[in-house]
Design a protein around this motif. Structure first.
Motif, PDB file in Angstrom:
ATOM      1  N   TYR A 107       2.671   1.688  -3.355  1.00 32.30           N
ATOM      2  CA  TYR A 107       1.741   2.157  -4.396  1.00 32.30           C
ATOM      3  C   TYR A 107       1.516   3.657  -4.267  1.00 32.30           C
ATOM      4  O   TYR A 107       1.522   4.389  -5.264  1.00 32.30           O
ATOM      5  CB  TYR A 107       0.430   1.399  -4.288  1.00 32.30           C
ATOM      6  CG  TYR A 107      -0.640   1.858  -5.249  1.00 32.30           C
ATOM      7  CD1 TYR A 107      -0.421   1.869  -6.623  1.00 32.30           C
ATOM      8  CD2 TYR A 107      -1.884   2.292  -4.773  1.00 32.30           C
ATOM      9  CE1 TYR A 107      -1.403   2.290  -7.512  1.00 32.30           C
ATOM     10  CE2 TYR A 107      -2.872   2.704  -5.649  1.00 32.30           C
ATOM     11  CZ  TYR A 107      -2.633   2.708  -7.013  1.00 32.30           C
ATOM     12  OH  TYR A 107      -3.603   3.129  -7.883  1.00 32.30           O
ATOM     13  N   GLY A 108       1.328   4.135  -3.024  1.00 28.51           N
ATOM     14  CA  GLY A 108       1.114   5.561  -2.828  1.00 28.51           C
ATOM     15  C   GLY A 108       2.328   6.390  -3.199  1.00 28.51           C
ATOM     16  O   GLY A 108       2.203   7.440  -3.844  1.00 28.51           O
TER      17      GLY A 108
ATOM     18  N   CYS B 114       0.829  -1.208   0.000  1.00 29.08           N
ATOM     19  CA  CYS B 114       0.000   0.000   0.000  1.00 29.08           C
ATOM     20  C   CYS B 114       0.862   1.256   0.000  1.00 29.08           C
ATOM     21  O   CYS B 114       0.609   2.208  -0.761  1.00 29.08           O
ATOM     22  CB  CYS B 114      -0.924   0.002   1.218  1.00 29.08           C
ATOM     23  SG  CYS B 114      -2.176  -1.300   1.221  1.00 29.08           S
TER      24      CYS B 114
ATOM     25  N   PHE C 274      -5.441  -0.166  -7.645  1.00 30.42           N
ATOM     26  CA  PHE C 274      -4.482  -0.906  -6.825  1.00 30.42           C
ATOM     27  C   PHE C 274      -4.883  -2.372  -6.680  1.00 30.42           C
ATOM     28  O   PHE C 274      -4.043  -3.270  -6.820  1.00 30.42           O
ATOM     29  CB  PHE C 274      -4.383  -0.253  -5.445  1.00 30.42           C
ATOM     30  CG  PHE C 274      -3.508  -0.997  -4.479  1.00 30.42           C
ATOM     31  CD1 PHE C 274      -2.149  -1.127  -4.713  1.00 30.42           C
ATOM     32  CD2 PHE C 274      -4.042  -1.573  -3.338  1.00 30.42           C
ATOM     33  CE1 PHE C 274      -1.331  -1.809  -3.821  1.00 30.42           C
ATOM     34  CE2 PHE C 274      -3.237  -2.265  -2.440  1.00 30.42           C
ATOM     35  CZ  PHE C 274      -1.880  -2.383  -2.683  1.00 30.42           C
ATOM     36  N   GLY C 275      -6.154  -2.614  -6.425  1.00 25.24           N
ATOM     37  CA  GLY C 275      -6.599  -3.985  -6.182  1.00 25.24           C
ATOM     38  C   GLY C 275      -6.758  -4.815  -7.437  1.00 25.24           C
ATOM     39  O   GLY C 275      -6.501  -6.026  -7.418  1.00 25.24           O
TER      40      GLY C 275
ATOM     41  N   CYS D 113     -12.601   2.584 -12.593  1.00 24.38           N
ATOM     42  CA  CYS D 113     -11.904   2.172 -11.381  1.00 24.38           C
ATOM     43  C   CYS D 113     -11.448   3.393 -10.584  1.00 24.38           C
ATOM     44  O   CYS D 113     -10.974   4.378 -11.167  1.00 24.38           O
ATOM     45  CB  CYS D 113     -10.686   1.312 -11.717  1.00 24.38           C
ATOM     46  SG  CYS D 113     -11.080  -0.397 -12.090  1.00 24.38           S
ATOM     47  N   SER D 114     -11.597   3.333  -9.290  1.00 30.98           N
ATOM     48  CA  SER D 114     -11.077   4.367  -8.417  1.00 30.98           C
ATOM     49  C   SER D 114      -9.588   4.121  -8.171  1.00 30.98           C
ATOM     50  O   SER D 114      -9.007   3.161  -8.685  1.00 30.98           O
ATOM     51  CB  SER D 114     -11.840   4.370  -7.095  1.00 30.98           C
ATOM     52  OG  SER D 114     -11.629   3.144  -6.404  1.00 30.98           O
ATOM     53  N   PHE D 115      -8.989   4.990  -7.350  1.00 29.61           N
ATOM     54  CA  PHE D 115      -7.568   4.823  -7.015  1.00 29.61           C
ATOM     55  C   PHE D 115      -7.344   3.490  -6.322  1.00 29.61           C
ATOM     56  O   PHE D 115      -6.367   2.790  -6.591  1.00 29.61           O
ATOM     57  CB  PHE D 115      -7.132   5.984  -6.119  1.00 29.61           C
ATOM     58  CG  PHE D 115      -5.693   5.936  -5.730  1.00 29.61           C
ATOM     59  CD1 PHE D 115      -4.698   6.287  -6.626  1.00 29.61           C
ATOM     60  CD2 PHE D 115      -5.318   5.535  -4.454  1.00 29.61           C
ATOM     61  CE1 PHE D 115      -3.359   6.253  -6.268  1.00 29.61           C
ATOM     62  CE2 PHE D 115      -3.981   5.489  -4.080  1.00 29.61           C
ATOM     63  CZ  PHE D 115      -3.004   5.851  -5.001  1.00 29.61           C
ATOM     64  N   TYR D 116      -8.277   3.115  -5.434  1.00 22.55           N
ATOM     65  CA  TYR D 116      -8.157   1.849  -4.724  1.00 22.55           C
ATOM     66  C   TYR D 116      -8.474   0.672  -5.645  1.00 22.55           C
ATOM     67  O   TYR D 116      -7.901  -0.411  -5.502  1.00 22.55           O
ATOM     68  CB  TYR D 116      -9.093   1.835  -3.516  1.00 22.55           C
ATOM     69  CG  TYR D 116      -8.832   2.967  -2.559  1.00 22.55           C
ATOM     70  CD1 TYR D 116      -7.762   2.919  -1.681  1.00 22.55           C
ATOM     71  CD2 TYR D 116      -9.651   4.097  -2.556  1.00 22.55           C
ATOM     72  CE1 TYR D 116      -7.508   3.970  -0.805  1.00 22.55           C
ATOM     73  CE2 TYR D 116      -9.403   5.144  -1.679  1.00 22.55           C
ATOM     74  CZ  TYR D 116      -8.332   5.084  -0.814  1.00 22.55           C
ATOM     75  OH  TYR D 116      -8.078   6.123   0.041  1.00 22.55           O
TER      76      TYR D 116
ATOM     77  N   ASP E  46      -3.119   2.312 -15.709  1.00 20.34           N
ATOM     78  CA  ASP E  46      -3.887   3.085 -14.730  1.00 20.34           C
ATOM     79  C   ASP E  46      -4.941   3.943 -15.423  1.00 20.34           C
ATOM     80  O   ASP E  46      -6.098   4.016 -14.971  1.00 20.34           O
ATOM     81  CB  ASP E  46      -2.946   3.979 -13.916  1.00 20.34           C
ATOM     82  CG  ASP E  46      -1.939   3.182 -13.104  1.00 20.34           C
ATOM     83  OD1 ASP E  46      -1.535   2.106 -13.559  1.00 20.34           O
ATOM     84  OD2 ASP E  46      -1.565   3.643 -12.012  1.00 20.34           O
TER      85      ASP E  46
END
Length: 280
Positions: free
Chosen positions: A97-98, A94, A186-187, A180-183, A172
């Motif tokens: 990724y940030g 996490c 990632f997922g 898709c959101s930011f999360y 992305d």
């Protein structure tokens, strides 16, 4: 000329085998010593094979001490190593990724601070951490060994970041177009592509926590909570006679989980270390 080309591979393999034997000789000595009586181990230290196999060391060692069998210590090590590994890998992913995909104020400062944590030996932060955990009432529990892992690890963050940098940002953007959101990115996009880096991080995290002796010695004061690394020390008693045979027997068993993990996950380990993600 043909004979010379044939000799080179033979010499290479002979030298490699000899060097390999030198490297694994201490491991072989420990395994063979686990089948020797304690009085024979150092009396015939230069002999690799025992005069007579003595398998009862494993029975004696697994019986443990103080009414606590060695299965309890293995269970404690698996629980602590498993929980800390899961927390360390997920939190590091996490954070990585940030830091690799977000652009925010102070990002470089946080990145440098993360790198600085990799340069600090545990002995430097040992006393401040002990004071904090003592005031929290965590001494004597597994919490000091598990909870810090859920805040990421500098090495794992850096490793996963390098893998994420190899993933094209076009993926992305395509995921954003699909809603898709930011999360969600990632997922659904990043996590499946960084599996080799995650497995590599998990291997190192599990191995380091499994072998950790100093932290267990600091925070665990109840024998029923001891880990394998701490329990092995209990076989050695300078004031009386040490049971070296039982200790080497349990030490041999203690390396099996790490060995099995390496054998079955070495493919991902190589891919993760090479940090070769998708190239844009």
């Amino acid at each position: 000329m043909i004979a010379r080309t044939k000799i080179k591979p033979v010499l290479y393999h002979v030298v490699a085998v000899l060097l390999g034997f030198v490297m694994i000789y201490p491991l072989l000595w420990m395994i063979m010593s686990s089948f020797k009586p304690s009085n024979e181990i150092f009396a015939n230290a230069g002999t690799l094979l025992p005069k007579k196999f003595y398998p009862s060391n494993y029975t004696t060692g697994f019986r443990g001490f103080g009414g606590i069998s060695f299965s309890t210590f293995f269970k404690n090590s698996f629980i602590i190593s498993g929980l800390s590994t899961a927390g360390s890998v997920f939190s590091s992913a996490c954070i990585a990724y940030g830091l690799s995909r977000l652009r925010f104020k102070g990002r470089k400062i946080w990145f440098v601070m993360m790198l600085l944590t990799m340069m600090l030996p545990f002995q430097i932060i040992m006393i401040p951490q002990y004071i904090i955990f003592n005031r929290a009432g965590w001494i004597g529990t597994i919490l000091p060994l598990v909870v810090p892992a859920y805040f990421g690890g500098g090495f794992f963050i850096f490793l996963i970041m390098q893998f994420i940098y190899g993933i094209p940002k076009d993926l992305d953007e395509a995921a954003k177009i699909d809603g898709c959101s930011f999360y969600g990115i990632f997922g659904r996009v990043i996590l499946p592509l960084i599996v080799p880096a995650l497995i590599t991080s998990a291997i190192f995290a599990f191995m380091w926590k499994w072998d950790d002796f100093l932290a267990s010695l600091l925070y665990l004061n109840n024998p029923s909570n001891y880990t394998v690394s701490l329990a092995l020390k209990m076989f050695s008693d300078p004031s009386t006679q040490s049971d070296w045979g039982a200790m080497f027997a349990m030490a041999t068993l203690s390396i099996l989980p790490i060995l099995l993990i390496f054998i079955f996950c070495q493919k991902y380990l190589v891919e993760g270390i090479s940090t070769e993600g998708l190239k844009g």
